[in-house]
Design a protein around this motif. Structure first.
Motif, PDB file in Angstrom:
ATOM      1  N   ASP A 154       0.818  -1.213   0.000  1.00  0.00           N
ATOM      2  CA  ASP A 154       0.000   0.000   0.000  1.00  0.00           C
ATOM      3  C   ASP A 154       0.852   1.263   0.000  1.00  0.00           C
ATOM      4  OD1 ASP A 154       1.047  -0.380   2.478  1.00  0.00           O
ATOM      5  OD2 ASP A 154      -0.731   0.301   3.572  1.00  0.00           O
ATOM      6  N   GLY A 155       2.151   1.106  -0.205  1.00  0.00           N
ATOM      7  CA  GLY A 155       3.036   2.262  -0.164  1.00  0.00           C
ATOM      8  C   GLY A 155       2.948   3.091  -1.445  1.00  0.00           C
ATOM      9  N   VAL A 156       3.126   4.378  -1.308  1.00  0.00           N
ATOM     10  CA  VAL A 156       3.106   5.297  -2.442  1.00  0.00           C
ATOM     11  C   VAL A 156       4.378   6.117  -2.362  1.00  0.00           C
ATOM     12  CG1 VAL A 156       1.869   7.188  -3.530  1.00  0.00           C
ATOM     13  CG2 VAL A 156       0.601   5.404  -2.332  1.00  0.00           C
ATOM     14  N   LYS A 157       5.096   6.229  -3.495  1.00  0.00           N
ATOM     15  CA  LYS A 157       6.338   6.995  -3.481  1.00  0.00           C
ATOM     16  C   LYS A 157       6.029   8.474  -3.436  1.00  0.00           C
ATOM     17  CE  LYS A 157       9.607   3.894  -5.447  1.00  0.00           C
ATOM     18  NZ  LYS A 157      10.817   3.774  -6.181  1.00  0.00           N
ATOM     19  N   GLY A 158       6.808   9.149  -2.597  1.00  0.00           N
ATOM     20  CA  GLY A 158       6.643  10.590  -2.489  1.00  0.00           C
ATOM     21  C   GLY A 158       7.548  11.308  -3.476  1.00  0.00           C
ATOM     22  N   ALA A 159       7.710  12.610  -3.306  1.00  0.00           N
ATOM     23  CA  ALA A 159       8.498  13.422  -4.223  1.00  0.00           C
ATOM     24  C   ALA A 159       9.971  13.064  -4.139  1.00  0.00           C
ATOM     25  CB  ALA A 159       8.300  14.906  -3.911  1.00  0.00           C
ATOM     26  N   GLU A 160      10.470  12.737  -2.942  1.00  0.00           N
ATOM     27  CA  GLU A 160      11.894  12.444  -2.792  1.00  0.00           C
ATOM     28  C   GLU A 160      12.182  10.957  -2.960  1.00  0.00           C
ATOM     29  OE1 GLU A 160      11.962  15.603   0.702  1.00  0.00           O
ATOM     30  OE2 GLU A 160      10.361  14.322   0.025  1.00  0.00           O
ATOM     31  N   GLY A 161      11.205  10.163  -3.325  1.00  0.00           N
ATOM     32  CA  GLY A 161      11.422   8.735  -3.490  1.00  0.00           C
ATOM     33  C   GLY A 161      11.160   7.964  -2.206  1.00  0.00           C
ATOM     34  N   ALA A 162      10.746   8.636  -1.141  1.00  0.00           N
ATOM     35  CA  ALA A 162      10.464   7.963   0.117  1.00  0.00           C
ATOM     36  C   ALA A 162       9.076   7.339   0.049  1.00  0.00           C
ATOM     37  CB  ALA A 162      10.525   8.962   1.266  1.00  0.00           C
ATOM     38  N   VAL A 163       8.904   6.220   0.706  1.00  0.00           N
ATOM     39  CA  VAL A 163       7.618   5.526   0.699  1.00  0.00           C
ATOM     40  C   VAL A 163       6.788   6.056   1.854  1.00  0.00           C
ATOM     41  CG1 VAL A 163       6.498   3.296   0.905  1.00  0.00           C
ATOM     42  CG2 VAL A 163       8.683   3.469  -0.258  1.00  0.00           C
ATOM     43  N   SER A 164       5.611   6.543   1.529  1.00  0.00           N
ATOM     44  CA  SER A 164       4.702   6.963   2.590  1.00  0.00           C
ATOM     45  C   SER A 164       3.550   5.973   2.624  1.00  0.00           C
ATOM     46  CB  SER A 164       4.190   8.382   2.331  1.00  0.00           C
ATOM     47  OG  SER A 164       3.439   8.406   1.150  1.00  0.00           O
ATOM     48  N   HIS A 165       3.180   5.561   3.798  1.00  0.00           N
ATOM     49  CA  HIS A 165       2.146   4.542   3.945  1.00  0.00           C
ATOM     50  C   HIS A 165       0.793   5.196   4.157  1.00  0.00           C
ATOM     51  CE1 HIS A 165       4.880   1.146   4.205  1.00  0.00           C
ATOM     52  NE2 HIS A 165       5.688   1.937   4.901  1.00  0.00           N
ATOM     53  N   GLU A 166      -0.225   4.606   3.511  1.00  0.00           N
ATOM     54  CA  GLU A 166      -1.590   5.075   3.744  1.00  0.00           C
ATOM     55  C   GLU A 166      -2.103   4.420   5.017  1.00  0.00           C
ATOM     56  OE1 GLU A 166      -4.142   4.354   0.485  1.00  0.00           O
ATOM     57  OE2 GLU A 166      -2.899   5.419  -0.949  1.00  0.00           O
ATOM     58  N   VAL A 167      -2.915   5.138   5.727  1.00  0.00           N
ATOM     59  CA  VAL A 167      -3.481   4.612   6.953  1.00  0.00           C
ATOM     60  C   VAL A 167      -4.683   3.758   6.587  1.00  0.00           C
ATOM     61  CG1 VAL A 167      -4.541   5.218   9.154  1.00  0.00           C
ATOM     62  CG2 VAL A 167      -2.707   6.637   8.215  1.00  0.00           C
ATOM     63  N   PRO A 168      -4.717   2.481   6.998  1.00  0.00           N
ATOM     64  CA  PRO A 168      -5.867   1.640   6.665  1.00  0.00           C
ATOM     65  C   PRO A 168      -7.081   2.111   7.446  1.00  0.00           C
ATOM     66  CG  PRO A 168      -4.381   0.469   8.126  1.00  0.00           C
ATOM     67  CD  PRO A 168      -3.707   1.764   7.760  1.00  0.00           C
ATOM     68  N   GLY A 169      -8.225   1.981   6.845  1.00  0.00           N
ATOM     69  CA  GLY A 169      -9.439   2.416   7.508  1.00  0.00           C
ATOM     70  C   GLY A 169     -10.653   1.707   6.925  1.00  0.00           C
ATOM     71  N   VAL A 170     -11.803   2.090   7.376  1.00  0.00           N
ATOM     72  CA  VAL A 170     -13.048   1.513   6.912  1.00  0.00           C
ATOM     73  C   VAL A 170     -13.731   2.513   6.019  1.00  0.00           C
ATOM     74  CG1 VAL A 170     -15.259   0.587   7.651  1.00  0.00           C
ATOM     75  CG2 VAL A 170     -13.260   0.207   9.051  1.00  0.00           C
ATOM     76  N   ILE A 171     -14.150   2.048   4.838  1.00  0.00           N
ATOM     77  CA  ILE A 171     -14.881   2.918   3.914  1.00  0.00           C
ATOM     78  C   ILE A 171     -16.353   2.558   4.009  1.00  0.00           C
ATOM     79  CG2 ILE A 171     -15.191   3.570   1.510  1.00  0.00           C
ATOM     80  CD1 ILE A 171     -12.256   2.737   1.079  1.00  0.00           C
ATOM     81  N   ILE A 172     -17.156   3.556   4.307  1.00  0.00           N
ATOM     82  CA  ILE A 172     -18.597   3.337   4.450  1.00  0.00           C
ATOM     83  C   ILE A 172     -19.281   4.008   3.275  1.00  0.00           C
ATOM     84  CG2 ILE A 172     -20.621   3.747   5.879  1.00  0.00           C
ATOM     85  CD1 ILE A 172     -18.724   3.852   8.280  1.00  0.00           C
ATOM     86  N   HIS A 173     -20.040   3.218   2.514  1.00  0.00           N
ATOM     87  CA  HIS A 173     -20.793   3.750   1.375  1.00  0.00           C
ATOM     88  C   HIS A 173     -22.233   3.929   1.797  1.00  0.00           C
ATOM     89  CE1 HIS A 173     -17.493   3.122  -1.411  1.00  0.00           C
ATOM     90  NE2 HIS A 173     -17.302   1.933  -0.847  1.00  0.00           N
ATOM     91  N   ASP A 174     -22.769   5.127   1.600  1.00  0.00           N
ATOM     92  CA  ASP A 174     -24.153   5.394   1.911  1.00  0.00           C
ATOM     93  C   ASP A 174     -25.013   4.986   0.727  1.00  0.00           C
ATOM     94  OD1 ASP A 174     -24.884   6.194   4.368  1.00  0.00           O
ATOM     95  OD2 ASP A 174     -24.573   8.335   4.033  1.00  0.00           O
ATOM     96  N   ASP A 175     -26.017   4.165   0.956  1.00  0.00           N
ATOM     97  CA  ASP A 175     -26.908   3.739  -0.119  1.00  0.00           C
ATOM     98  C   ASP A 175     -28.231   4.486  -0.070  1.00  0.00           C
ATOM     99  OD1 ASP A 175     -25.018   1.962  -0.933  1.00  0.00           O
ATOM    100  OD2 ASP A 175     -25.836   0.282   0.222  1.00  0.00           O
ATOM    101  N   ASP A 176     -28.227   5.732   0.311  1.00  0.00           N
ATOM    102  CA  ASP A 176     -29.456   6.515   0.428  1.00  0.00           C
ATOM    103  C   ASP A 176     -29.979   6.903  -0.934  1.00  0.00           C
ATOM    104  OD1 ASP A 176     -29.492   6.333   3.123  1.00  0.00           O
ATOM    105  OD2 ASP A 176     -28.402   8.196   3.432  1.00  0.00           O
TER     106      ASP A 176
END
Length: 191
Positions: free
Chosen positions: A169-191
């Motif tokens: 889940d790593g994404v390279k930044g501007a300097e080539g460093a890997v920044s990790h995304e914080v895992p979370g819960v995605i809630i989809h509203d079906d309204d």
């Protein structure tokens, strides 16, 4: 045949009879049921529970007699009644000595337990202090290396090459460093 009358009722069951009813041996079940019924007759009445027995100590026993009037052994000129007196006094004395010895043993056990506890606490405190000093040292070394590096994006250092992304889940930044995304819960509203 005629209807059953008072003559056919057994004498003990007849309410007019003054003769007491036969008493049977009370079973434990019947005794317990009787006690429960007695409790439920008056629910507002307080229930008296027996006192719990406390452990005996040498202090709770009466002190040994200071003057022993008739000192003799179990058989030396003793009559038939004196033997039991001797046995009772010997039993009391042995019980007193046993309780005194058990108190001494408890005190020794408590002392050794306290020593072990203090030793374990001292070792834990030493280890904690050592780790604290190590953290402080690392913090000081890190602070001296890069004063401007604190504002930069956090970098992940490892054994992989700096241009390779090793995390899923790593994404390279501007300097080539890997920044990790914080895992979370995605809630989809079906309204």
């Amino acid at each position: 045949m005629s209807e059953p009358g008072p003559e056919s009722v057994p004498t003990s069951a007849d309410p007019r009879s003054k003769r007491p009813t036969k008493r049977r041996a009370v079973t434990p079940h019947a005794e317990h049921a009787n006690q429960i019924e007695t409790l439920f007759k008056d629910p507002s009445k307080d229930v008296q529970l027996p006192n719990f027995s406390t452990s005996r100590t040498s202090g709770s026993l009466p002190p040994p007699p200071e003057i022993v009037a008739n000192v003799q052994g179990s058989s030396a000129g003793a009559g038939s009644g004196e033997f039991h007196v001797y046995k009772a006094s010997r039993r009391r004395e042995y019980e007193r000595l046993r309780l005194m010895q058990s108190e001494v043993d408890k005190e020794k056990d408590n002392e050794t337990w306290e020593k072990e506890r203090e030793e374990a606490k001292r070792k834990d405190d030493e280890k904690t202090e050592k780790n604290r000093r190590r953290r402080e040292k690392r913090k000081n070394v890190k602070g001296k290396k890069g004063g401007a590096q604190k504002d930069a994006a956090p970098t992940v250092t490892g054994l992989a090459a700096p241009d390779m992304d090793t995390s899923a889940d790593g994404v390279k930044g501007a300097e080539g460093a890997v920044s990790h995304e914080v895992p979370g819960v995605i809630i989809h509203d079906d309204d």
